[in-house]
Design a protein around this motif. Sequence first.
Motif, PDB file in Angstrom:
ATOM      1  N   LEU A  70       0.512  -0.847   0.224  1.00 27.99           N
ATOM      2  CA  LEU A  70       0.001   0.045   0.206  1.00 27.99           C
ATOM      3  C   LEU A  70       0.580   0.968   0.105  1.00 27.99           C
ATOM      4  O   LEU A  70       0.381   2.416  -0.530  1.00 27.99           O
ATOM      5  CB  LEU A  70      -1.404   0.573   1.315  1.00 27.99           C
ATOM      6  CG  LEU A  70      -1.722  -1.379   1.390  1.00 27.99           C
ATOM      7  CD1 LEU A  70      -2.762  -0.722   2.741  1.00 27.99           C
ATOM      8  CD2 LEU A  70      -2.943  -1.192  -0.122  1.00 27.99           C
ATOM      9  N   TYR A  71       1.741   1.259   0.954  1.00 31.30           N
ATOM     10  CA  TYR A  71       2.915   1.653   0.638  1.00 31.30           C
ATOM     11  C   TYR A  71       4.417   2.283  -0.150  1.00 31.30           C
ATOM     12  O   TYR A  71       4.563   1.503   0.330  1.00 31.30           O
ATOM     13  CB  TYR A  71       3.196   2.487   1.930  1.00 31.30           C
ATOM     14  CG  TYR A  71       1.555   2.768   2.775  1.00 31.30           C
ATOM     15  CD1 TYR A  71       0.609   4.288   3.190  1.00 31.30           C
ATOM     16  CD2 TYR A  71       1.183   1.765   3.704  1.00 31.30           C
ATOM     17  CE1 TYR A  71      -0.506   4.045   3.789  1.00 31.30           C
ATOM     18  CE2 TYR A  71      -0.363   2.161   4.269  1.00 31.30           C
ATOM     19  CZ  TYR A  71      -0.726   3.100   3.983  1.00 31.30           C
ATOM     20  OH  TYR A  71      -1.478   3.916   4.797  1.00 31.30           O
ATOM     21  N   GLU A  72       5.178   3.825   0.781  1.00 32.99           N
ATOM     22  CA  GLU A  72       5.974   3.243  -0.184  1.00 32.99           C
ATOM     23  C   GLU A  72       7.073   4.093   0.438  1.00 32.99           C
ATOM     24  O   GLU A  72       6.246   5.425   1.286  1.00 32.99           O
ATOM     25  CB  GLU A  72       6.405   3.729  -1.757  1.00 32.99           C
ATOM     26  CG  GLU A  72       6.072   4.968  -1.908  1.00 32.99           C
ATOM     27  CD  GLU A  72       6.371   5.558  -3.583  1.00 32.99           C
ATOM     28  OE1 GLU A  72       7.397   4.375  -3.635  1.00 32.99           O
ATOM     29  OE2 GLU A  72       5.672   5.837  -3.947  1.00 32.99           O
ATOM     30  N   LEU A  73       8.188   4.110   1.711  1.00 32.33           N
ATOM     31  CA  LEU A  73       8.874   5.374   1.799  1.00 32.33           C
ATOM     32  C   LEU A  73       9.597   5.730   1.169  1.00 32.33           C
ATOM     33  O   LEU A  73       9.730   5.785   0.231  1.00 32.33           O
ATOM     34  CB  LEU A  73       9.951   4.361   3.451  1.00 32.33           C
ATOM     35  CG  LEU A  73       8.931   3.943   4.534  1.00 32.33           C
ATOM     36  CD1 LEU A  73      10.079   3.049   4.991  1.00 32.33           C
ATOM     37  CD2 LEU A  73       9.206   4.700   5.467  1.00 32.33           C
ATOM     38  N   VAL A  74       9.546   7.061   1.610  1.00 25.75           N
ATOM     39  CA  VAL A  74       9.561   8.570   1.133  1.00 25.75           C
ATOM     40  C   VAL A  74      10.259   9.581   1.795  1.00 25.75           C
ATOM     41  O   VAL A  74      10.425   9.634   3.294  1.00 25.75           O
ATOM     42  CB  VAL A  74       9.128   9.382   0.203  1.00 25.75           C
ATOM     43  CG1 VAL A  74       9.105  10.160  -0.214  1.00 25.75           C
ATOM     44  CG2 VAL A  74       7.785   8.584  -0.185  1.00 25.75           C
ATOM     45  N   ASP A  75      11.965   9.972   1.821  1.00 29.75           N
ATOM     46  CA  ASP A  75      12.701  10.196   2.219  1.00 29.75           C
ATOM     47  C   ASP A  75      11.935  11.964   2.633  1.00 29.75           C
ATOM     48  O   ASP A  75      11.707  12.964   1.450  1.00 29.75           O
ATOM     49  CB  ASP A  75      13.934  11.117   2.429  1.00 29.75           C
ATOM     50  CG  ASP A  75      14.933  11.912   2.439  1.00 29.75           C
ATOM     51  OD1 ASP A  75      14.327  12.745   3.593  1.00 29.75           O
ATOM     52  OD2 ASP A  75      15.958  11.732   2.871  1.00 29.75           O
ATOM     53  N   VAL A  76      12.006  12.394   3.619  1.00 30.60           N
ATOM     54  CA  VAL A  76      11.760  14.249   4.011  1.00 30.60           C
ATOM     55  C   VAL A  76      11.398  14.854   4.665  1.00 30.60           C
ATOM     56  O   VAL A  76      11.181  16.191   5.199  1.00 30.60           O
ATOM     57  CB  VAL A  76       9.125  13.716   4.145  1.00 30.60           C
ATOM     58  CG1 VAL A  76       8.136  13.340   2.866  1.00 30.60           C
ATOM     59  CG2 VAL A  76       9.221  12.877   5.476  1.00 30.60           C
ATOM     60  N   THR A  77      13.182  14.573   4.616  1.00 29.95           N
ATOM     61  CA  THR A  77      13.639  15.001   5.949  1.00 29.95           C
ATOM     62  C   THR A  77      13.791  17.186   5.843  1.00 29.95           C
ATOM     63  O   THR A  77      13.835  17.231   6.710  1.00 29.95           O
ATOM     64  CB  THR A  77      15.604  15.065   5.474  1.00 29.95           C
ATOM     65  OG1 THR A  77      15.368  13.043   5.377  1.00 29.95           O
ATOM     66  CG2 THR A  77      16.626  15.745   6.638  1.00 29.95           C
ATOM     67  N   ASP A  78      13.597  17.534   4.772  1.00 32.87           N
ATOM     68  CA  ASP A  78      14.005  18.942   3.934  1.00 32.87           C
ATOM     69  C   ASP A  78      12.462  19.546   4.601  1.00 32.87           C
ATOM     70  O   ASP A  78      12.577  21.016   3.842  1.00 32.87           O
ATOM     71  CB  ASP A  78      14.298  18.965   3.038  1.00 32.87           C
ATOM     72  CG  ASP A  78      15.659  18.425   2.891  1.00 32.87           C
ATOM     73  OD1 ASP A  78      16.673  18.794   3.677  1.00 32.87           O
ATOM     74  OD2 ASP A  78      15.831  18.325   1.702  1.00 32.87           O
ATOM     75  N   LEU A  79      11.749  18.578   4.798  1.00 35.78           N
ATOM     76  CA  LEU A  79      10.104  19.267   4.508  1.00 35.78           C
ATOM     77  C   LEU A  79       9.241  19.239   6.316  1.00 35.78           C
ATOM     78  O   LEU A  79       8.607  19.046   5.766  1.00 35.78           O
ATOM     79  CB  LEU A  79       9.357  18.456   3.897  1.00 35.78           C
ATOM     80  CG  LEU A  79       9.329  18.352   1.751  1.00 35.78           C
ATOM     81  CD1 LEU A  79       8.872  17.564   1.472  1.00 35.78           C
ATOM     82  CD2 LEU A  79       9.448  19.899   1.574  1.00 35.78           C
TER      83      LEU A  79
END
Length: 158
Positions: free
Chosen positions: A92-101
């Motif tokens: 259902l999901y994928e891991l995403v890098d959101v460090t800058d957000l």
Amino acid sequence: MANLIYIFGYGSLIYADGINGRGLEKTYAENDLVVTRLKGYRREWNALDADGWTYLGLAEDPDSGVNGVLFPLETDMTDIRDFDTSEAVHTLYELVDVTDLVEDYPGSIVLTDITKHPKYGGKIDPDYQAMLAAGFAVRGPAFQEEFLRTTFFSGKKA
């Protein structure tokens, strides 16, 4: 020694008891979590599983943002695998890098799960709703109001 990353929780992962019991080695307390906001995403009921249940997911939206919490996760393979399994990552999901957000950046990588293939409709699991209510009870009315204000159905405001 494992490195530390943070996971941004925006649904059932908004409080310690919602994180605990998912097979992770660490048992979390509320003081392990940091309340924050994620820019550039909208929270939606858009994660429809094969059994017809709908869960919260994130969709990119540069004009939006959502509240949630950060919690630390050691990057050894056991915790990553167990987190992936508990959150249906890769289905259902994928891991995403959101460090800058992320506001209140903790000085480490921040990941969140976004809906891989958004689908709408289905039933909302009563147990999932109970987890959200328990999280609201811990986080308080201001958090709940912002959560509800920034949550959408079918890509449209509820």
